[in-house]
Scaffold this active site. Structure first.
Site, short mmCIF file in Angstrom:
data_model
loop_
_atom_site.label_atom_id
_atom_site.label_comp_id
_atom_site.label_asym_id
_atom_site.label_seq_id
_atom_site.Cartn_x
_atom_site.Cartn_y
_atom_site.Cartn_z
N HIS A 123 0.83 -1.20 0.00
CA HIS A 123 0.00 0.00 0.00
C HIS A 123 0.87 1.26 0.00
O HIS A 123 0.68 2.17 -0.81
CB HIS A 123 -0.93 -0.01 1.22
CG HIS A 123 -1.72 1.25 1.39
ND1 HIS A 123 -2.97 1.43 0.85
CD2 HIS A 123 -1.41 2.41 2.04
CE1 HIS A 123 -3.41 2.64 1.16
NE2 HIS A 123 -2.48 3.26 1.88
N GLU A 124 1.84 1.32 0.91
CA GLU A 124 2.68 2.51 1.01
C GLU A 124 3.57 2.67 -0.24
O GLU A 124 3.79 3.79 -0.70
CB GLU A 124 3.52 2.48 2.29
CG GLU A 124 2.70 2.49 3.58
CD GLU A 124 1.71 3.66 3.71
OE1 GLU A 124 1.91 4.72 3.08
OE2 GLU A 124 0.72 3.51 4.45
N HIS A 127 1.67 4.47 -2.87
CA HIS A 127 1.71 5.93 -2.80
C HIS A 127 2.94 6.48 -3.53
O HIS A 127 2.84 7.47 -4.24
CB HIS A 127 1.73 6.41 -1.34
CG HIS A 127 0.42 6.25 -0.64
ND1 HIS A 127 -0.77 6.72 -1.14
CD2 HIS A 127 0.12 5.68 0.56
CE1 HIS A 127 -1.74 6.45 -0.31
NE2 HIS A 127 -1.23 5.81 0.74
N ASP A 133 -4.90 7.43 -1.54
CA ASP A 133 -5.79 6.61 -0.73
C ASP A 133 -7.18 6.62 -1.37
O ASP A 133 -7.59 7.62 -1.96
CB ASP A 133 -5.91 7.16 0.68
CG ASP A 133 -4.71 6.83 1.54
OD1 ASP A 133 -4.29 7.72 2.29
OD2 ASP A 133 -4.22 5.70 1.47
#
Length: 187
Positions: A123-124, A127, A133
């Site tokens: 997920h990170e 980014h 998000d």
């Protein structure tokens, strides 16, 4: 990377078939074609990710399996990484500077609460690859982050997330940065 592998395999098979059939296989120069298949390589340094190093490596591998336009590799010793990954006691977050560059914090607070470390890592990294998000969201959306709940263990980007990264990186070997980002994404 599945498309690049498929194209290379098909090219090799065609060349072998021509050679076996008595024809001459000559590789035509295609510098533009080769560049179109080359991913943008981004390096990451997980040396300060402490107990999360294997989760970070798995998160990077998931992105490598999922998209063709970018490839995440561990940085070589003595080199500067595009992405630095650190462990801390806060909440996981990413601090992108430009597309494909920045700092990721794998915060222990989410892990203590029961969130999956590989999902957090992927997920990170998402980014850093330009994805925002998407909260609230279902477990099938990697970028739904913590809104999917602690039972969600899915570390894979969905089709829309993969397509967005492919559009951003375009499968070319060189891309200029999108410019600095001053938004901190905390999950």
């Amino acid at each position: 990377m599945h498309v690049r592998t498929l194209v290379r395999s098909a090219t090799a098979t065609l060349a072998m078939t021509l050679a076996l059939a008595g024809g001459q296989a000559v590789a035509a120069p295609s510098p533009a074609g080769d560049r179109a298949l080359a991913p943008r390589v981004l390096t990451y340094d997980a040396s300060a990710s402490a107990e999360f190093k294997s989760a970070v490596d798995r998160g990077a591998a998931i992105w490598n399996e999922s998209v063709d336009g970018v490839e995440l590799r561990p940085v070589a010793t003595g080199r500067r990484a595009d992405i630095r990954i650190l462990a801390d006691n806060g909440w996981p977050r990413a601090l992108p500077t430009t597309l494909g560059n920045g700092i990721v914090y794998i915060g222990r607070q989410a892990v203590v609460q029961g969130y999956d470390t590989v999902r957090i890592s992927a997920h990170e990294l998402g980014h850093i690859l330009g994805l925002p998000d998407r909260k609230p969201g279902p477990c099938s959306s990697l970028m739904s982050g913590s809104s999917a709940g602690t039972a969600c263990k899915n570390p894979y980007p969905n089709a829309a997330e993969r397509a967005e990264v492919e559009r951003d990186f375009g499968g070319v070997s060189v891309r200029t940065a999108e410019g600095p980002r001053d938004v901190v994404t905390a999950d």
